[in-house]
Enzyme design. Structure first.
Site, mmCIF file in Angstrom:
data_model
loop_
_atom_site.group_PDB
_atom_site.id
_atom_site.type_symbol
_atom_site.label_atom_id
_atom_site.label_comp_id
_atom_site.label_asym_id
_atom_site.label_seq_id
_atom_site.Cartn_x
_atom_site.Cartn_y
_atom_site.Cartn_z
ATOM 1 N N HIS A 1 0.817 -1.211 0.000
ATOM 2 C CA HIS A 1 0.000 0.000 0.000
ATOM 3 C C HIS A 1 0.852 1.263 0.000
ATOM 4 O O HIS A 1 0.425 2.310 -0.494
ATOM 5 C CB HIS A 1 -0.922 0.007 1.226
ATOM 6 C CG HIS A 1 -1.702 1.271 1.366
ATOM 7 N ND1 HIS A 1 -2.709 1.617 0.490
ATOM 8 C CD2 HIS A 1 -1.607 2.292 2.244
ATOM 9 C CE1 HIS A 1 -3.211 2.784 0.842
ATOM 10 N NE2 HIS A 1 -2.560 3.216 1.897
ATOM 11 N N CYS A 2 2.063 1.202 0.518
ATOM 12 C CA CYS A 2 2.824 2.434 0.769
ATOM 13 C C CYS A 2 3.616 2.945 -0.421
ATOM 14 O O CYS A 2 3.337 4.013 -0.957
ATOM 15 C CB CYS A 2 3.762 2.219 1.956
ATOM 16 S SG CYS A 2 2.916 2.001 3.542
ATOM 17 N N ILE A 3 4.627 2.217 -0.843
ATOM 18 C CA ILE A 3 5.621 2.764 -1.765
ATOM 19 C C ILE A 3 5.058 3.078 -3.153
ATOM 20 O O ILE A 3 5.418 4.095 -3.743
ATOM 21 C CB ILE A 3 6.843 1.829 -1.852
ATOM 22 C CG1 ILE A 3 7.444 1.637 -0.446
ATOM 23 C CG2 ILE A 3 7.902 2.421 -2.769
ATOM 24 C CD1 ILE A 3 8.587 0.674 -0.396
ATOM 25 N N ILE B 1 2.112 4.120 -3.847
ATOM 26 C CA ILE B 1 1.028 5.090 -3.755
ATOM 27 C C ILE B 1 1.444 6.381 -3.064
ATOM 28 O O ILE B 1 1.227 7.487 -3.570
ATOM 29 C CB ILE B 1 -0.173 4.463 -3.011
ATOM 30 C CG1 ILE B 1 -0.764 3.329 -3.854
ATOM 31 C CG2 ILE B 1 -1.236 5.515 -2.692
ATOM 32 C CD1 ILE B 1 -1.871 2.561 -3.169
ATOM 33 N N ASP B 2 2.042 6.257 -1.904
ATOM 34 C CA ASP B 2 2.274 7.421 -1.036
ATOM 35 C C ASP B 2 3.072 8.547 -1.682
ATOM 36 O O ASP B 2 2.758 9.725 -1.453
ATOM 37 C CB ASP B 2 2.962 6.975 0.257
ATOM 38 C CG ASP B 2 2.090 6.028 1.062
ATOM 39 O OD1 ASP B 2 0.890 5.910 0.740
ATOM 40 O OD2 ASP B 2 2.599 5.401 2.006
#
Length: 435
Positions: free
Chosen positions: A271-273, A275-276
């Protein structure tokens, strides 16, 4: 209000509500419960609520034993009724913050959650947002709405931002041992936030504002995204020069200063890299700033599945086979090894691209027995057992995620063609293409 809340935190009579029982919220709730604090977990999924209350974990890396201990001691309960927010002293929001189709921040989960609980927020509570987002979100979206109830921040209620730092499947770190960043809307808010998380986290790092904490989380993930993009580009250069990138990385990593090893792969997942970084890209435009590094690394990492597909095509051609109607087995559906999380997994995009080109797709993943429901992808598949018989039916095997619980020797022995995106096979083998 502050002194009353701090006293509850100190004597552990505080009741914590965690909204969102996913990869972040569930381990956080368990950590509070194990410290002796009563926790209520909230989620809109009744199946998750039923499993939590029965002491059954739905994540591979979280043992049911931990969950059952918490529920048996009545320290952790779960509910779909957001009206119960009125009975908790701390509200911690761990909801998704995805991107929309235009790669713009989608704060609908955050906004819908705060709107749902707003009627039940009361004086004397602390509200914490853990979802990754752009600088300013906590004050722009949460503060204004809560103050519309007539509460004054720092006096009637306390607002903080404390980004999650979970690393599912990493045996070296847990919720309690990963240092926790906390930013407060006011000094009183910060004091309450540090005290709250200090109950379960070994080291809490206070920051001057919620914006600083929001940007801290983005910097952490952008740092990884940019460096992974760099090493993926280096991999493509090394390949053209017939140099083993894994040998180069291992050699560079022997330098005791000035170098941190990053490793290439079939793309970015989780979910993080993936998208963020684009949360900051979007926000930066408001200030007239172009985020060239962020966008370039995202472009490189997004194109990696195409690179792997071309390696498969080239390898099959060398074996006098075409990709169309070939049987292709993808090893590893999760986005990284030893977990069951398939969010934004490059393996899935790889499967989709191969299917569009006419390949017959199969996958094997000991952590994902059935292809899950996903917003953008649909495969009616179950994990294939890795056996001699199944391997001999495949024209190509792709190592997309290097789970430890996979018999790589068996794959090497019985596969016609292997495309290795993770550096599993460091030696040179006739049937292995390093991608």
């Amino acid at each position: 209000m502050k002194d009353v809340l701090l006293q509850k935190i100190e004597n552990r009579s505080i009741v914590v509500g965690v909204i969102g029982m996913g990869y972040v919220g569930l381990p956080l709730a368990i950590a509070f419960a194990r410290s002796g604090i009563k926790v209520v977990g909230f989620d809109i999924d009744p199946d998750k609520i039923q499993k939590i209350n029965s002491g059954i974990s739905y994540f591979k890396h979280i043992p049911s034993k931990l969950l059952k201990e918490a529920t048996n001691e009545n320290k952790l309960t779960a509910s779909t009724d957001f009206a119960d927010i009125r009975y908790v002293d701390a509200v911690i929001m761990c909801v998704p913050t995805p991107l929309n189709q235009f790669r713009e921040p989608d704060l609908s989960y955050v906004i819908n959650t705060i709107q749902s609980i707003l009627p039940y927020i009361r004086s004397g509570q602390v509200v914490s947002l853990e979802s990754t987002t752009y600088p300013g979100t906590t004050e722009e979206e949460l503060l204004t709405r809560i103050e519309s109830r007539g509460f004054k921040v720092g006096e009637d209620f306390f607002l903080i931002y404390s980004p999650e730092r979970e690393d599912p499947g990493n045996p070296n770190f847990s919720t309690s041992t990963i240092p926790k960043v906390v930013g407060g809307t006011t000094k009183s808010c910060l004091d309450v936030g540090v005290a709250l998380y200090g109950n379960i986290i070994e080291k809490v790092i206070p920051l001057s504002s919620t914006k600083a904490a929001e940007l801290t989380k983005l910097l952490e993930n952008i740092y990884r995204s940019v460096n992974i993009g760099l090493v993926n580009e280096m991999k493509m250069i090394a390949d053209k020069m017939e140099i083993d990138i894994w040998e180069v990385i291992d050699a560079a990593a022997t330098k005791p200063f000035g170098f941190t090893p990053f490793y290439p792969g079939p793309g970015l997942g989780g979910h993080c890299i993936p998208i963020d970084p684009f949360y900051l890209t979007w926000k930066a435009k408001e200030y007239g700033i172009s985020t060239k590094f962020i966008e370039l690394s995202g472009e490189i990492n997004t194109k990696m599945p195409e690179w792997v597909v071309q390696k498969v095509i080239d390898g099959l051609n060398d074996n006098e086979r075409s990709l169309k109607n070939s049987n292709v087995l993808v090893i590893g559906l999760a986005y990284k090894k030893n977990i069951d999380d398939v969010r934004e997994s490059p393996s899935v995009e790889l499967m989709e691209q191969l299917r569009k080109k006419g390949a017959n797709i199969f996958y094997s993943d000991p952590y994902v027995p059935h292809f899950p429901k996903m917003r953008d992808y649909k495969f009616d598949l179950s994990s294939l057992d890795i056996t001699k018989e199944n391997l001999t039916l495949m024209d190509c095997v792709i190592i997309s995620t290097n789970h430890d619980d996979v018999d790589y020797d068996l794959i090497l022995k019985h596969s016609k063609l292997i495309v290795d995106t993770r550096g599993v096979y460091r030696k040179n083998y006739m049937n292995v293409i390093k991608a």
